[in-house]
Write a protein that holds these residues in place. Structure first.
Motif, PDB file in Angstrom:
ATOM      1  N   THR A   8       0.821  -1.206   0.000  1.00 37.43           N
ATOM      2  CA  THR A   8       0.000   0.000   0.000  1.00 37.43           C
ATOM      3  C   THR A   8       0.860   1.263   0.000  1.00 37.43           C
ATOM      4  O   THR A   8       1.984   1.277   0.494  1.00 37.43           O
ATOM      5  N   LYS A   9       0.290   2.318  -0.569  1.00 38.22           N
ATOM      6  CA  LYS A   9       0.925   3.637  -0.547  1.00 38.22           C
ATOM      7  C   LYS A   9       0.501   4.372   0.714  1.00 38.22           C
ATOM      8  O   LYS A   9      -0.641   4.217   1.145  1.00 38.22           O
ATOM      9  N   PRO A  10       1.371   5.209   1.296  1.00 40.86           N
ATOM     10  CA  PRO A  10       2.779   5.396   0.932  1.00 40.86           C
ATOM     11  C   PRO A  10       3.612   4.191   1.342  1.00 40.86           C
ATOM     12  O   PRO A  10       3.229   3.449   2.239  1.00 40.86           O
ATOM     13  N   PHE A  11       4.751   4.005   0.701  1.00 35.85           N
ATOM     14  CA  PHE A  11       5.564   2.822   0.945  1.00 35.85           C
ATOM     15  C   PHE A  11       7.030   3.222   1.093  1.00 35.85           C
ATOM     16  O   PHE A  11       7.447   4.316   0.686  1.00 35.85           O
ATOM     17  N   ALA A  12       7.795   2.325   1.676  1.00 41.31           N
ATOM     18  CA  ALA A  12       9.246   2.518   1.799  1.00 41.31           C
ATOM     19  C   ALA A  12       9.914   1.794   0.638  1.00 41.31           C
ATOM     20  O   ALA A  12       9.607   0.639   0.358  1.00 41.31           O
ATOM     21  N   ILE A  13      10.829   2.487  -0.035  1.00 36.39           N
ATOM     22  CA  ILE A  13      11.531   1.888  -1.168  1.00 36.39           C
ATOM     23  C   ILE A  13      12.252   0.610  -0.753  1.00 36.39           C
ATOM     24  O   ILE A  13      12.265  -0.382  -1.486  1.00 36.39           O
ATOM     25  N   ALA A  14      12.833   0.611   0.440  1.00 37.92           N
ATOM     26  CA  ALA A  14      13.560  -0.575   0.899  1.00 37.92           C
ATOM     27  C   ALA A  14      12.637  -1.786   0.972  1.00 37.92           C
ATOM     28  O   ALA A  14      13.001  -2.898   0.591  1.00 37.92           O
ATOM     29  N   GLU A  15      11.412  -1.561   1.466  1.00 39.70           N
ATOM     30  CA  GLU A  15      10.457  -2.668   1.551  1.00 39.70           C
ATOM     31  C   GLU A  15      10.021  -3.111   0.159  1.00 39.70           C
ATOM     32  O   GLU A  15       9.909  -4.318  -0.108  1.00 39.70           O
ATOM     33  N   LEU A  16       9.785  -2.168  -0.733  1.00 39.24           N
ATOM     34  CA  LEU A  16       9.393  -2.536  -2.094  1.00 39.24           C
ATOM     35  C   LEU A  16      10.475  -3.370  -2.768  1.00 39.24           C
ATOM     36  O   LEU A  16      10.172  -4.382  -3.409  1.00 39.24           O
ATOM     37  N   LEU A  17      11.731  -2.970  -2.627  1.00 41.30           N
ATOM     38  CA  LEU A  17      12.829  -3.726  -3.234  1.00 41.30           C
ATOM     39  C   LEU A  17      12.923  -5.128  -2.647  1.00 41.30           C
ATOM     40  O   LEU A  17      13.162  -6.101  -3.366  1.00 41.30           O
ATOM     41  N   ALA A  18      12.719  -5.234  -1.338  1.00 38.58           N
ATOM     42  CA  ALA A  18      12.767  -6.548  -0.702  1.00 38.58           C
ATOM     43  C   ALA A  18      11.632  -7.435  -1.209  1.00 38.58           C
ATOM     44  O   ALA A  18      11.832  -8.632  -1.469  1.00 38.58           O
ATOM     45  N   ARG A  19      10.463  -6.861  -1.372  1.00 39.48           N
ATOM     46  CA  ARG A  19       9.313  -7.646  -1.839  1.00 39.48           C
ATOM     47  C   ARG A  19       9.478  -8.104  -3.277  1.00 39.48           C
ATOM     48  O   ARG A  19       9.173  -9.247  -3.615  1.00 39.48           O
ATOM     49  N   ILE A  20       9.932  -7.214  -4.154  1.00 38.81           N
ATOM     50  CA  ILE A  20      10.102  -7.609  -5.554  1.00 38.81           C
ATOM     51  C   ILE A  20      11.194  -8.660  -5.678  1.00 38.81           C
ATOM     52  O   ILE A  20      11.113  -9.592  -6.482  1.00 38.81           O
ATOM     53  N   ARG A  21      12.225  -8.537  -4.841  1.00 39.24           N
ATOM     54  CA  ARG A  21      13.299  -9.538  -4.849  1.00 39.24           C
ATOM     55  C   ARG A  21      12.768 -10.898  -4.397  1.00 39.24           C
ATOM     56  O   ARG A  21      13.089 -11.934  -4.978  1.00 39.24           O
TER      57      ARG A  21
END
Length: 225
Positions: A100-113
């Protein structure tokens, strides 16, 4: 590895593109469902990030359309819609994770990885984790201990999920920084220790049997029965 970003807000699209490129991905970015379907149909992507609020169609309809046309790339849904019903619907229509927005880039990168790793492993996705009386519902993003709901922040939930997935095994600070925060910085930073301290207060508090153990100078381990 190639990522398709489907996001019509230019500022967010630019942030996603820049962050993913810095993380080592090749990125295509589009701002509408029609172009996204075209790109997904002619190229193979290791992962896709799809916003639900697109100008020409609902992102959920786009995901369903791509799945029906045979697109199998893992999809991280990005949306301001926060209800459990929206998250469940998005996952049922073919999304693989929901942020969900707003989001932390670090979390997004971890999730996509994590999505790419699960997809490449060919293993069935786990949606429920259980260690002793600790349970995690990964679809509804809900954690309980002995039936009591744990009020976790998104980062604490991701941290606990990683510990649960590696229950009984030692995880180092470097592993947590890389896999949970998506950070490649010196392991002496105290960001991990601070978050584990807060998480332990919620998971092991109120007189519960301790599950999270610190191995001084090494890392942490989530106890198994």
């Amino acid at each position: 590895m190639r990522i398709l970003v489907v996001e019509d807000e230019r500022e967010i699209q630019g942030l996603l593109r820049e962050s993913l490129v810095e993380a080592g991905y090749e990125v295509d970015a589009v701002d509408c469902g029609a172009t996204a379907a075209l790109f997904a149909g002619r190229s193979r992507y290791d992962g896709m990030i799809v916003d639900l609020g697109l100008p020409d169609q609902d992102g959920m309809d786009l995901i369903l359309q791509m799945r029906r046309s045979g697109v199998k790339s893992p999809v991280l849904i990005l949306s301001a819609r926060r209800s459990v019903d929206d998250r469940v619907k998005g996952l049922e229509l073919g999304g693989d994770d929901y942020l969900t927005k707003p989001f932390a880039i670090a979390e997004l990168l971890a999730r996509i990885r994590n999505l790419i790793r699960r997809s490449s492993s060919g293993k069935e996705e786990v949606v429920h984790l259980k260690v002793m009386d600790l349970e995690m519902d990964l679809i509804r993003r809900k954690a309980t201990r002995g039936g009591a709901v744990l009020n976790l922040s998104p980062q604490e939930f991701s941290l606990l999920e990683f510990l649960c997935r590696h229950a009984g095994r030692v995880v180092t600070r470097s592993m947590l920084l890389s896999e949970v925060w998506g950070m490649r910085i010196h392991p002496d930073t105290n960001v991990v220790d601070v978050h584990v301290y807060r998480l332990r207060g919620k998971v092991d508090g109120e007189g519960r049997e301790p599950l999270i153990k610190t191995l001084r100078g090494i890392g942490y381990v989530l106890r198994e029965k």
